[in-house]
Design a protein around this motif. Structure first.
Motif, PDB file in Angstrom:
ATOM      1  N   THR A  29       0.842  -1.210   0.000  1.00 45.35           N
ATOM      2  CA  THR A  29       0.000   0.000   0.000  1.00 45.35           C
ATOM      3  C   THR A  29       0.872   1.253   0.000  1.00 45.35           C
ATOM      4  OG1 THR A  29      -1.389  -1.224   1.543  1.00 45.35           O
ATOM      5  CG2 THR A  29      -1.959   1.067   1.162  1.00 45.35           C
ATOM      6  N   THR A  30       1.908   1.225   0.818  1.00 46.93           N
ATOM      7  CA  THR A  30       2.700   2.433   1.010  1.00 46.93           C
ATOM      8  C   THR A  30       3.564   2.712  -0.223  1.00 46.93           C
ATOM      9  OG1 THR A  30       2.763   1.532   3.238  1.00 46.93           O
ATOM     10  CG2 THR A  30       3.830   3.636   2.920  1.00 46.93           C
ATOM     11  N   PHE A  48       0.665  16.239  -0.987  1.00 43.94           N
ATOM     12  CA  PHE A  48       0.851  15.879   0.416  1.00 43.94           C
ATOM     13  C   PHE A  48       0.561  14.388   0.563  1.00 43.94           C
ATOM     14  CE2 PHE A  48       0.521  15.650   4.919  1.00 43.94           C
ATOM     15  CZ  PHE A  48       1.362  16.655   5.379  1.00 43.94           C
ATOM     16  N   PHE A  49       1.531  13.684   1.097  1.00 42.72           N
ATOM     17  CA  PHE A  49       1.407  12.227   1.239  1.00 42.72           C
ATOM     18  C   PHE A  49       1.491  11.895   2.732  1.00 42.72           C
ATOM     19  CE2 PHE A  49       4.455   8.313   0.664  1.00 42.72           C
ATOM     20  CZ  PHE A  49       3.526   7.474   1.265  1.00 42.72           C
ATOM     21  N   LEU A  50       0.404  11.312   3.226  1.00 45.66           N
ATOM     22  CA  LEU A  50       0.309  11.029   4.666  1.00 45.66           C
ATOM     23  C   LEU A  50       0.268   9.522   4.925  1.00 45.66           C
ATOM     24  CD1 LEU A  50      -0.319  12.245   7.582  1.00 45.66           C
ATOM     25  CD2 LEU A  50      -2.716  11.823   7.048  1.00 45.66           C
ATOM     26  N   THR A  51       1.067   9.084   5.881  1.00 42.98           N
ATOM     27  CA  THR A  51       0.931   7.715   6.377  1.00 42.98           C
ATOM     28  C   THR A  51       1.170   7.757   7.883  1.00 42.98           C
ATOM     29  OG1 THR A  51       1.555   5.398   6.016  1.00 42.98           O
ATOM     30  CG2 THR A  51       3.351   6.977   6.039  1.00 42.98           C
ATOM     31  N   GLY A  52       1.085   6.605   8.539  1.00 46.76           N
ATOM     32  CA  GLY A  52       1.299   6.629   9.985  1.00 46.76           C
ATOM     33  C   GLY A  52       0.852   5.336  10.658  1.00 46.76           C
ATOM     34  N   ASP A  84      11.597   2.720   9.744  1.00 44.38           N
ATOM     35  CA  ASP A  84      12.823   2.186   9.135  1.00 44.38           C
ATOM     36  C   ASP A  84      12.529   1.520   7.797  1.00 44.38           C
ATOM     37  OD1 ASP A  84      14.272   3.023  11.249  1.00 44.38           O
ATOM     38  OD2 ASP A  84      14.582   1.046  12.151  1.00 44.38           O
ATOM     39  N   LEU A  85      11.432   0.778   7.774  1.00 45.27           N
ATOM     40  CA  LEU A  85      11.116   0.081   6.524  1.00 45.27           C
ATOM     41  C   LEU A  85      10.804   1.086   5.417  1.00 45.27           C
ATOM     42  CD1 LEU A  85      10.693  -2.503   4.897  1.00 45.27           C
ATOM     43  CD2 LEU A  85       8.334  -2.569   5.720  1.00 45.27           C
ATOM     44  N   TRP A  86      10.069   2.127   5.763  1.00 47.57           N
ATOM     45  CA  TRP A  86       9.743   3.117   4.718  1.00 47.57           C
ATOM     46  C   TRP A  86      11.030   3.749   4.191  1.00 47.57           C
ATOM     47  CZ3 TRP A  86       6.244   0.260   4.518  1.00 47.57           C
ATOM     48  CH2 TRP A  86       5.050   0.265   5.196  1.00 47.57           C
ATOM     49  N   GLN A  87      11.959   3.985   5.100  1.00 49.04           N
ATOM     50  CA  GLN A  87      13.222   4.566   4.648  1.00 49.04           C
ATOM     51  C   GLN A  87      13.977   3.592   3.739  1.00 49.04           C
ATOM     52  OE1 GLN A  87      15.562   5.822   7.952  1.00 49.04           O
ATOM     53  NE2 GLN A  87      16.454   7.515   6.810  1.00 49.04           N
ATOM     54  N   ALA A  88      14.000   2.331   4.161  1.00 50.98           N
ATOM     55  CA  ALA A  88      14.716   1.327   3.360  1.00 50.98           C
ATOM     56  C   ALA A  88      14.091   1.189   1.978  1.00 50.98           C
ATOM     57  CB  ALA A  88      14.707  -0.016   4.076  1.00 50.98           C
TER      58      ALA A  88
END
Ligand code: MSP
Length: 652
Positions: A29-30, A48-52, A84-88
């Protein structure tokens, strides 16, 4: 003259529960959201992209208890794993919201109060079947099982009867307004089949919705009545407002609301396409443009879940391939609305063929030739011939088609078109045989033209794949000698001839590794087996000790277990399947001990098992725990108890 402001594009993902660490499904999804956000930025939108993370509710509360943590301790740990995963994966949201942050909690309380004052929320009593897994009451028409309980049709877990004093949201009052809204906005839910599902559900009648719990402590308190906590879905959905500044940054809120697209998995469609617009109508907000429900990634044709032990860890792939191949595969393999079945074979095959062969080779051989024949600069190119022109003109057409596909959320189609073009460029090179032209000094202008055409095509292609594979695209852009980052150039400004003639191109380094499928699968099997069956590494090989705290040690539930049955696992040299008694129940475990023990000598033995280890599937068999053993020269040696220690006795 006043500067024209850019159109806005506000995209969201669901906020993820922090009861467990992220898997490939969450990443999917992300990744889609990040890709669409990147594309819209190139297209000139103010994005604007929002997650959380969704941190309240019973699910998180229970997971925390199980792990011996407080809910916020658990949330604090798991949030880091998501970030961390989003960064990776090179996912770059504009904001990451946590629902335990004060601005969100206050915003939700304010919205609750607003609806209470208006009469859209009222107090009453509710009794119904409740699914803890997805935190909702089941619809009344879900049938009773023979045993007298109900099973949640979405999560397939046993529901429990819950009766409590509760606040209701007057959902019934919004049935007609919702139907009218759907009629005026037939594309509100996409893909279309999902719109139809929603409309027929709403036509079937809407009951008022219980939106508070007294049984759940881990939630936002109802303003003025703190014995009740706000239902996690009421809390969570409002992140789409608070995450862009509702009640704390009015300017930003007004700029981006309403959301252009809420991207979600199809499992949570009803919450987003029915409850959410009803809450918004009640609160007097304008409604989002679209709710896009994507399909599921399945493993072995079933939905990934911890209890089935078939959850895919994204790091296995990221560590071996980097982030872009995973992003590419997930987006290329299926249309966003469909389900897909993940297999490592399919993954490796696609990466080798599309990325290493088609794109990687094209980049590599073109740039290597530019370097070796022209020292990196193609200044003396000859006239454009018919077949050269075709490569340029086809790119213009491609650019338009790809735009339309990205814009229509058909990313797989965009990639298909790009790859058809890549293959045409590969064919162009094969037909023009630059390596032969290089042998004739009289052909240098022709050779430069052919290589320029290929390099310009590569430049265009890398720009077009940037939303999907940002790291690799930027790398190619730099090989070509481009100085500015890709995202500094608007889509409309991209043209084939934008590759400056005097630009110096660099020696390329390999873009994508070519991976041997057998080796990768063998590595993967070894990794799984090692993870599940054996204590990590031999003490002899261990260097510096990483201390753990006593609290961390206490989290391991070690018990005496009695072996009731043991048999070899067919086709696996090292594995034995054991039935064990751990005092409170019988379990099945799989252990890599067949090289040192025969199954029959294990029966009746007492050994130590860690019983709260996440279950795992090894060679298709579920292992519900792990026995402890010393590992000497790769062979397991189990410490057995001599005396009659009852099964279930705690070991500490
Ligand atoms: N917390 C709620 C959402 C609240 S939004 C206001 C929730 N969280 S979740 O952690 O369970 O994650 C849900 C989302 O993760 C799904 O909607 C879907 O987007 C994604 N996926 C989880 N497993 C998935 C697959 N196996 N395949 C694809 N996507 C999946 O529900």
């Amino acid at each position: 003259m006043a500067k024209k402001s850019k159109p806005t594009f506000y995209i969201t993902t669901p906020i993820y529960y922090v009861n467990d660490v992220p898997h490939i499904g969450h990443a999917y999804t992300t990744i889609i959201a990040d890709t669409l956000a990147r594309f819209k930025k190139l297209a000139g939108y103010d994005v604007f992209f929002l997650t959380g993370t969704d941190e309240h509710g019973q699910k998180v509360e229970k997971a925390a208890v199980k792990k011996g943590l407080t809910p916020i301790e658990l949330a604090d740990r798991v949030v880091v794993r998501f970030k961390d995963l989003w960064q990776a994966l090179r996912i770059e949201p504009d904001f990451f919201i946590r629902t335990t942050e004060a601005f969100h909690e206050q915003g939700v309380q304010k919205l609750f109060k607003k609806l209470l004052d208006k009469g859209d929320i009222y107090k009453g009593t509710y009794q119904g079947w409740y699914c803890v897994s997805n935190e909702h009451f089941l619809a009344e028409d879900v049938p009773l099982e023979k045993e007298g309980h109900k099973i949640c049709p979405e999560c397939n877990v046993k529901a429990a009867i819950v009766k409590e004093s509760t606040y209701f949201f007057k959902l019934s009052a919004y049935q007609q307004p919702l139907l009218d809204f759907y009629e005026r906005n037939p594309n509100f839910v996409r893909p279309q089949v999902r719109m139809n599902e929603v409309v027929s559900f709403v036509r079937g009648g809407l009951k008022d919705l219980s939106i508070t719990r007294t049984s759940v402590k881990w939630g936002i308190p109802v303003p003025g009545d703190p014995a009740h906590s706000i239902y996690v879905w009421f809390d969570a959905l409002h992140n789409y407002l608070t995450g862009i500044g509702y009640d704390w940054d009015l300017e930003r809120f007004e700029k981006y609301w309403p959301a252009t697209v809420h991207l979600i998995g199809k499992d949570i469609l009803r919450f987003h396409a029915i409850f959410w617009p009803a809450f918004l109508m009640a609160g007097g907000f304008s409604l989002p443009g679209c709710v896009f429900g994507h399909g599921w990634w399945l493993k072995d044709d079933t939905k990934m879940s911890k209890s089935k032990g078939n959850v895919l860890d994204p790091y296995v792939i990221i560590n071996a391939f980097g982030p872009d191949p995973l992003r590419y595969f997930l987006l290329r393999e299926i249309p966003i609305g469909n389900d897909g079945n993940f297999s490592h074979e399919g993954f490796v095959h696609r990466v080798n063929s599309d990325l290493a062969n088609d794109l990687g080779n094209l980049v590599h051989r073109t740039l290597t030739m530019v370097r070796s024949y022209f020292h990196g600069t193609l200044a003396e190119r000859g006239e454009e011939r018919e077949n050269d022109r075709k490569i340029r003109q086809d790119f213009t057409g491609l650019k338009e088609i790809v735009y339309a596909h990205y814009d229509g959320t058909a990313v797989n189609r965009a990639l298909e078109e790009i790859w058809a073009y890549i293959n045409a460029v590969n064919k162009y090179l094969a037909d023009n045989e630059p390596w032969k032209l290089a042998k004739d000094p009289g052909q240098r202008p022709r050779l430069a033209r052919v290589l320029y055409q290929a390099a310009a095509a590569i430049r265009g292609v890398s720009y077009l794949v940037f939303p999907v594979m940002p790291a690799s695209a930027q790398k190619v852009w730099e090989f070509l000698g481009e100085k500015e980052p890709i995202q500094s150039r608007l889509y409309s400004e991209l043209d084939f001839d934008g590759l400056a003639v005097g630009q110096t191109m660099k020696e390329p380094t390999p873009l994508f590794p070519r991976v041997d499928l057998k080796e990768f699968l063998a590595e993967e099997a070894k990794r799984e087996e090692a993870k599940q069956t054996a204590p990590s590494s031999s003490p002899k090989t261990e260097g510096i000790m990483d201390y753990i705290s006593f609290d961390e040690f206490k989290k391991m539930d070690l018990r005496v277990a009695l072996v009731l049955k043991a048999e070899k696992v067919e086709g696996a040299q090292k594995l034995i399947k054991l039935q064990i008694d751990i005092g409170t129940e019988q379990r099945q475990i799989v252990a890599g001990i067949a090289e040192t023990y025969k199954p029959e000598e294990l029966v009746g033995k007492r050994l130590i098992v860690i019983v709260n280890l996440k279950p795992a599937v090894i060679r298709g068999i579920e292992s519900q725990g792990m026995l402890l053993a010393a590992v000497l020269d790769d062979k397991a040696i189990i410490p057995f108890f001599e005396g009659d220690v009852p099964p279930g006795t705690k070991v500490k």
